[in-house]
Scaffold this active site. Sequence first.
Site, PDB file in Angstrom:
ATOM      1  N   LYS A  69       4.023  -1.563   7.299  1.00 28.61           N
ATOM      2  CA  LYS A  69       3.256  -0.900   6.238  1.00 28.61           C
ATOM      3  C   LYS A  69       3.080   0.577   6.585  1.00 28.61           C
ATOM      4  O   LYS A  69       2.849   0.909   7.746  1.00 28.61           O
ATOM      5  CB  LYS A  69       1.901  -1.603   6.097  1.00 28.61           C
ATOM      6  CG  LYS A  69       1.058  -1.116   4.933  1.00 28.61           C
ATOM      7  CD  LYS A  69      -0.216  -1.949   4.807  1.00 28.61           C
ATOM      8  CE  LYS A  69      -1.089  -1.539   3.660  1.00 28.61           C
ATOM      9  NZ  LYS A  69      -2.292  -2.385   3.519  1.00 28.61           N
ATOM     10  N   SER A 111      -5.831  -7.430   1.643  1.00 31.62           N
ATOM     11  CA  SER A 111      -4.535  -6.776   1.417  1.00 31.62           C
ATOM     12  C   SER A 111      -3.322  -7.400   2.090  1.00 31.62           C
ATOM     13  O   SER A 111      -2.192  -6.997   1.795  1.00 31.62           O
ATOM     14  CB  SER A 111      -4.620  -5.317   1.825  1.00 31.62           C
ATOM     15  OG  SER A 111      -5.191  -4.588   0.778  1.00 31.62           O
ATOM     16  N   SER A 116      -3.115  -4.366  -0.933  1.00 31.96           N
ATOM     17  CA  SER A 116      -2.358  -3.146  -0.875  1.00 31.96           C
ATOM     18  C   SER A 116      -1.055  -3.252  -0.069  1.00 31.96           C
ATOM     19  O   SER A 116      -0.217  -2.375  -0.181  1.00 31.96           O
ATOM     20  CB  SER A 116      -3.231  -2.054  -0.259  1.00 31.96           C
ATOM     21  OG  SER A 116      -3.564  -2.389   1.077  1.00 31.96           O
TER      22      SER A 116
END
Length: 486
Positions: free
Chosen positions: A79, A178, A154
């Site tokens: 990420k 997330s 996210s």
Amino acid sequence: MELYDLTVHEIREKIKSKEVTIREVLDSVYSRIDSVENKIKAYITLTKEYAYVRADMLQNKLDSGEDIGILGGVPIAIKDNICIKDVKTTCASKMLENFVPFYDATVIERLEASGAIIIGKTNMDEFAMGSSTESSYFEKTYNPWDLNRVPGGSSGGSSAAVSSDMAFAALGSDTGGSIRQPAAYCSTVGMKPTYGLVSRYGVVAFASSLDQVGPLTKDVTDMALVLNSIVGHDTKDTTSVNLEKIDYTKCLVNDVKDMVIGLPISFIKDGVNPEVKKAFENSLNKLKELGANVVEIDLDYAKYALSTYYIISTAEASSNLGRYDGIKFGYRTEKFDDLLDLYKKSRTEGFGEEVKRRIMLGTYVLSSGYYDAYYKKAQKVRTLIIEDFNNEFKKCDVIALPTTPNTAFKIGEKTTNPLEMYLEDIYTVPVNIAGLPAISVPCGFDTNNMPIGLQLIGPAFEEKKLLQVAYTFEQNAEFHKMKPVI
Ligand code: GLN
């Protein structure tokens, strides 16, 4: 079957036994990226050159008889809020569009020490604030199961990359759901470890008392392997705990006999989509069939977790994001009159809508006239939520909940109504508020063929129990074997 289709545990065996070379594995995954990334848009940056250098280095080691680690040669995506030395770390924000860290996050050092190869940085909601990956400054990510829908967020890029076989596994971060929510939306396995189990050093802070890094994988076995690599005490993170190391692969036992699963019945009474509810009930029945006992429990304060979360997380975010002032690092406006104007314009131009909304909310709840009414009150409710979980865990080994109340929504459907978007986190945020570990495993599909996730929550540092129940469920339900047609 192509190499990119395989799991971490399958590909590492093939590498180890020299059935395939590490270059072949990389070629396969990058060719997959070449063919589907234009539809999914899971990545912000690819680190191809760096990946091949590492592949050759690891292959040489392997050929000379050295051990290349538990993730030896396995391509992994990261990420884009986790720092990698000399690789752009943007947090999907204009603010950090050109930010290149000069150090590695501890989780990156650990993955590389285990032989993993980082193949790219994945898309996310700006500064990890969101549930759909639509607030990325660069691009939207599309759900591999239906390109008209969001992948969740996210960590939407990480989950979409794993689900579409553009990575064997990925790291995400979970402040309020997330990792687990995009795992549920894209049919991957996602775990938020206990707060303090995985180092946050080098991870861009959103809400420091809630943030935790964790893996997204194709199955529970891979989850145990990646956890083995990233878990461990880190002196660079003062919230990192110093516990004896556990081999999580030892928890992969296909047995839930005598396990007690708590069902917070009143918490899921309303607001859950009927198809999600059905899949959830079927999953519990499956676990019962396999020998688990399901008992009803009450999480009386869990219904306040969402409000508590949006006070605590925005308060912490407003403070953490104070460092982006156009001076120290990140975006700086071009024209300004004086210092104050420089701060104002850099922040106005560098941050997106959602980030600004959170900074304003956070500043408000911390302001002198409102601190007691909001922030202090939220901290008190946080304690009640923690006590609630502690009490209920006296009656059960793990707690089961749907990961999300709905399946993946259409792109654009909730962007104009932030409250509706926030509601998608209702079942994931209590876990962060209490600092507990939780895993989401695929547990079915709705009539639109969109994936559904089963969430299992454990007492602090009982990742072992979660892995055992999740593994047993997975081995007997087999939803993890389904792949999207892209
Ligand atoms: N969707 C939640 C939020 O927007 C959770 C985000 C996260 O876990 N990083 O705050």
